[in-house]
Design an enzyme around this catalytic site. Structure first.
Site, PDB file in Angstrom:
ATOM      1  N   HIS A  12     -20.581 -36.394  -9.685  1.00 38.49           N
ATOM      2  CA  HIS A  12     -22.042 -36.408  -9.684  1.00 38.49           C
ATOM      3  C   HIS A  12     -22.600 -35.455  -8.620  1.00 38.49           C
ATOM      4  O   HIS A  12     -21.919 -35.105  -7.645  1.00 38.49           O
ATOM      5  CB  HIS A  12     -22.565 -37.817  -9.423  1.00 38.49           C
ATOM      6  CG  HIS A  12     -22.144 -38.373  -8.090  1.00 38.49           C
ATOM      7  ND1 HIS A  12     -22.774 -38.052  -6.905  1.00 38.49           N
ATOM      8  CD2 HIS A  12     -21.135 -39.221  -7.767  1.00 38.49           C
ATOM      9  CE1 HIS A  12     -22.197 -38.676  -5.907  1.00 38.49           C
ATOM     10  NE2 HIS A  12     -21.197 -39.393  -6.391  1.00 38.49           N
ATOM     11  N   GLU A  92     -17.514 -45.747  -9.130  1.00 41.48           N
ATOM     12  CA  GLU A  92     -17.097 -45.480  -7.759  1.00 41.48           C
ATOM     13  C   GLU A  92     -16.193 -46.607  -7.261  1.00 41.48           C
ATOM     14  O   GLU A  92     -16.249 -47.736  -7.763  1.00 41.48           O
ATOM     15  CB  GLU A  92     -18.338 -45.365  -6.863  1.00 41.48           C
ATOM     16  CG  GLU A  92     -18.079 -45.184  -5.374  1.00 41.48           C
ATOM     17  CD  GLU A  92     -17.425 -43.850  -5.056  1.00 41.48           C
ATOM     18  OE1 GLU A  92     -16.197 -43.747  -5.283  1.00 41.48           O
ATOM     19  OE2 GLU A  92     -18.110 -42.935  -4.580  1.00 41.48           O
TER      20      GLU A  92
END
Length: 224
Positions: A12, A92
């Site tokens: 990201h 994550e």
């Protein structure tokens, strides 16, 4: 359709937490947004990915975190996207819920001393936990690739550690080699390109210490 022509991994873009660690104690990790720079980084990555796709369709797997979705949106791939799967196993590494910055900073120091693969954050995960869910995700990918109408490319929009662990699992890297690698920067791309019956990684991850992909902890200790 067999295995895709390429598997593109994308971290990201820059998030608000990348510039202000204190945000973790008031906003859930999965809701932390991109910065304006992060959106610009994602747009630039989108141009690179469009060139790599060369007009071909791509099947997308995206982490359920806001910053991953915003990154995917900013890529601007449009009609090249065949289908999007939200994939929680690409999230994550879990550190905690609302995080105390001082406590997390202390735990990061402990992780550096203990090792990123095996250290488990209090109320969170270790790198090895993420490795296990990536292994499960690969089984899903293999099933998807057997579909006759599967797109010729795959794109994973995810997080830095998750990208390293995906490649560790794919290429059967040792724990020692994984520990020698740096995370990619925000909006950086790593591509697994099919070459005959095998894949090669381009570009590779930067290393902070020289270690061979198959080096074991025993070999490391014996070389000291």
């Amino acid at each position: 359709m067999s295995a895709p022509r390429q598997i593109i991994l994308l971290r990201h873009g820059q998030s608000e937490a990348n510039i202000d660690q204190s945000i973790y104690d008031r906003i859930p990790d999965y809701r932390i947004p991109l910065t304006e720079l992060g959106i610009s980084e994602a747009k630039e990555a989108g141009e690179t990915i469009r060139r790599q796709l060369d007009g071909q369709k791509v099947c997308v797997y995206v982490s359920p975190y806001l910053r991953a979705y915003q990154t995917l949106e900013a890529l601007g791939l449009g009609d090249l996207v065949d289908r999007v799967f939200e994939e929680p196993r690409l999230r994550e590494q879990d550190w905690a819920n609302f995080q105390n910055p001082a406590d997390i900073a202390e735990q990061k120091e402990l992780r550096n001393a203990y090792g990123h693969f095996f250290y488990r954050f209090r109320d969170g995960e270790s790198g090895s936990d993420v490795y296990d869910r990536i292994s499960s995700f690969l089984e899903t990918l293999y099933r998807h690739w057997t579909r006759p109408d599967y797109a010729p490319n795959s794109l994973l929009v995810t997080h830095g550690l998750t990208m390293r662990l995906f490649c560790m699992r794919w290429f059967h890297w040792s724990v020692e080699y994984f520990e020698s690698l740096n995370n990619p920067e925000n909006a950086e791309i790593r591509s697994l390109l099919r070459d005959g019956g095998h894949y090669r990684l381009e570009p590779g991850f930067q290393q902070w210490k020289p270690t061979a992909p198959g080096q074991t902890v025993l070999q490391t200790l014996q070389s000291r």
